[in-house]
Design an enzyme around this catalytic site. Structure first.
Site, PDB file in Angstrom:
ATOM      1  CE  LYS A 285      67.917  24.316 108.321  1.00 56.99           C
ATOM      2  NZ  LYS A 285      68.446  23.529 107.179  1.00 56.99           N
TER       3      LYS A 285
ATOM      4  CB  SER B 158      71.575  21.580 105.067  1.00 54.93           C
ATOM      5  OG  SER B 158      72.047  22.607 104.252  1.00 54.93           O
TER       6      SER B 158
ATOM      7  CB  SER C 287      71.782  25.489 106.026  1.00 54.09           C
ATOM      8  OG  SER C 287      70.776  24.511 105.913  1.00 54.09           O
TER       9      SER C 287
END
Lengths: 95, 459
Positions: B66, B165, B141
């Site tokens: 990420k 997320s 997210s």
């Protein structure tokens, strides 16, 4: 509660950014909706309840007062800035 | 997962992953592809294997990172314009641990800018598309990471979970996603969002892969004072007494939850009962207030954490400013996405004098009640099984202009972060239109390993 244009401008100023006219209108509406939603908390009874600010089972963590080597050298950090002069970060005038 | 050995080389694994990443380019999963370095690292591992030298537990395993984890490979942007240009000189502890075992990062994945969002539509680089339906959101997210695993590009991906997320995009893409106990994995070198709820975790295709990654990444880190002393590898998950008591939350069983999600929960409960476990209905009335408390506490912490981005030391700096004040103002005005601005302003609102007691202090008290409610629940049951979100993946653009509608997607996931307890998303079948369904298995603090082991009962 009512969110006025001056409230939005004040919050933007506290946040250290400016908003376009379109943003003032859109964010004004959004903030009104969000504050209305979060105001539901009024209905929750919290008399005699202590607040919680963190969920780490925190205790003081002590270490000796020694200089520990850092992962990044000064040169590496200075290399990240846009303008550098004499090992210092250059910015526009302050006063 | 496939680990490099004499028969399957690390280079083969890495090249396959890179090829798949390119094949699925239209999903907008990656913000950076680490081709050259990844192949170089793979060759080094292959040389070691050829010489018969010892290699790590994740030798040659390609993974996706990420884009809010700092490493010197590629820019760390957190999908935000204001961080563009930042190539970090330091490496996040979690990444260092994975790479020490031979894992190879093949790309950085897209997220809602600064992890503010539930759909990856708030990314400066545009949305990531759902692995099962290109007209739908990936969730967020950590949308890029979830889709990278769901499309089988990589064996695993890292994520961060501040309010759902990891768990929600895992659910939207039919894979496993773990938000560990608060403080289980070091956050050193990860872009901070809300420090009292931020957690590092993973996306995997199996519970066993999750266990392997947790055994490597967890543990105390002198660089992060909020890491717990090592407990993960000491947990005895195999010799758990059986059967278990599983709680289902009464308040989550209502019309506002998609009927196919409720059906999936019912089916998993029946499966557990058929294996001799007991299902117990729990009343958790305070959870109704978790979302309000979350959207007060988290923006307050966001406003503080994002005050550091000023264009001076790294990342984007707005040009043509004549004074220092205007440089801050222009950089932040141009560098943040609308959702970043919304959250910073809400944070400054709930913290401002006159409103602090009514909002921030009230939310902190609500947090105490939520924690107590989980403690009470875990005095009655071993785990809780619940929906992750009220709906399966929604359409792109459906909620992006209505922040409250978007926040409501987090209504079932945020309470875990406020309480600091772990939650694991497990796949739970598909909808009639073939969209993935997921459920979350929740346990008391430090039960992460047992939770992963118990997830196998739900397959």
């Amino acid at each position: 509660m009512d969110i006025k244009r001056e409230n939005i401008l004040h919050l933007a100023s506290l946040s250290e950014f400016s908003l376009s006219e379109a943003e003032i209108n859109k964010l004004g509406e959004d903030l009104k909706d969000i504050i209305k939603y979060i105001s539901q908390l009024d209905q929750l009874k919290t008399d005699n309840v202590e607040p919680t600010y963190q969920v780490f089972e925190m205790e003081n963590i002590w270490r000796n007062d020694e200089i520990i080597p850092q992962d990044a050298e000064r040169e590496m950090l200075l290399a990240l800035t846009k303008e550098e002069q004499d090992h210092q970060i250059k910015v526009p005038k302050v006063l | 997962m496939k680990i490099a050995n004499k028969k399957i080389t690390a280079e083969r694994l890495v090249r396959d992953a890179l090829k798949k990443a390119k094949h699925f380019a239209d999903y907008n999963i990656f913000t950076f592809i680490n081709e050259e370095n990844a192949i170089k690292k793979a060759r080094e591992i292959d040389e070691k294997i050829a010489k018969g030298e010892k290699v790590g537990k994740l030798a040659g395993v390609p993974y996706a990172l990420k884009d809010n984890f700092l490493t010197p490979e590629g820019e760390t942007t957190a999908s935000a314009h204001i961080l563009q240009g930042l190539t970090s000189p330091i490496t996040a502890t979690a990444v260092a641990k994975l790479e020490a075992e031979g894992a190879i990062m093949i790309g950085r994945t897209n997220l809602d800018a600064f992890a503010h969002g539930s759909s990856t539509e708030n990314s400066y680089f545009g949305p990531t598309l759902n692995a099962y339906d290109k007209e739908r959101v990936a969730g967020g997210s950590s949308g890029g990471s979830a889709v990278a695993v769901a499309l089988d590009i990589v064996e695993f991906a890292t994520g961060t979970d501040t309010g759902g997320s990891i768990r929600q995009p895992a659910s939207f893409n039919g894979i496993y996603g773990l938000k560990p106990t608060y403080g289980c994995i070091s956050r050193y070198g990860v872009v901070a969002m809300a420090s009292s709820t931020d957690c590092i975790g993973f996306f995997t295709k199996t519970p066993d892969d999750m266990d392997l990654l947790m055994s490597i990444a967890s543990g105390q880190d002198p660089k992060d004072m909020t890491t717990l002393p090592d407990y993960y590898n000491e947990s005895d998950a195999k010799n758990e007494r059986k059967p278990h008591k599983i709680g289902v939350i009464k308040e989550f069983d209502n019309e506002s939850v998609n009927s196919e999600i409720r059906r999936a929960l019912k089916e998993k409960c029946e499966l557990l009962e058929s294996k001799g476990h007991k299902i117990i209905e729990l009343e958790m009335p305070s959870l109704k207030y978790a979302l309000s408390a979350y959207y007060i506490i988290v923006p307050a912490e966001v406003a503080s954490n994002l005050s550091r981005y000023d264009g001076i030391r790294y990342g984007f700096r707005s040009e043509n400013s004549t004074s220092l004040d205007s440089l801050y103002d222009h950089t932040r005005s141009e560098g943040f996405m609308p959702e970043n601005k919304r959250r910073i302003m809400i944070g400054n609102f709930v913290l401002s004098s006159g409103f602090y007691d009514a909002y921030f202090l009230k939310a902190a008290k609500a947090r105490t009640l939520i924690i107590k409610e989980y403690e009470k629940a875990f005095s009655k049951v071993d785990y809780i099984l619940s929906p992750v979100a009220p709906n399966p993946a929604f359409k792109l653009g459906e909620k992006v202009n209505d922040p409250v509608a978007m926040y409501l997607e987090d209504v079932m996931s945020v309470s875990l972060n406020l309480a600091g307890v772990p939650g694991l998303t497990i796949p739970a079948g598909r909808t009639k239109t073939d969209l993935p369904l997921g459920l979350q298995l929740v346990g008391p603090r430090r039960s992460d390993k047992k939770l992963i082991e118990f997830a196998k009962e739900l397959i």
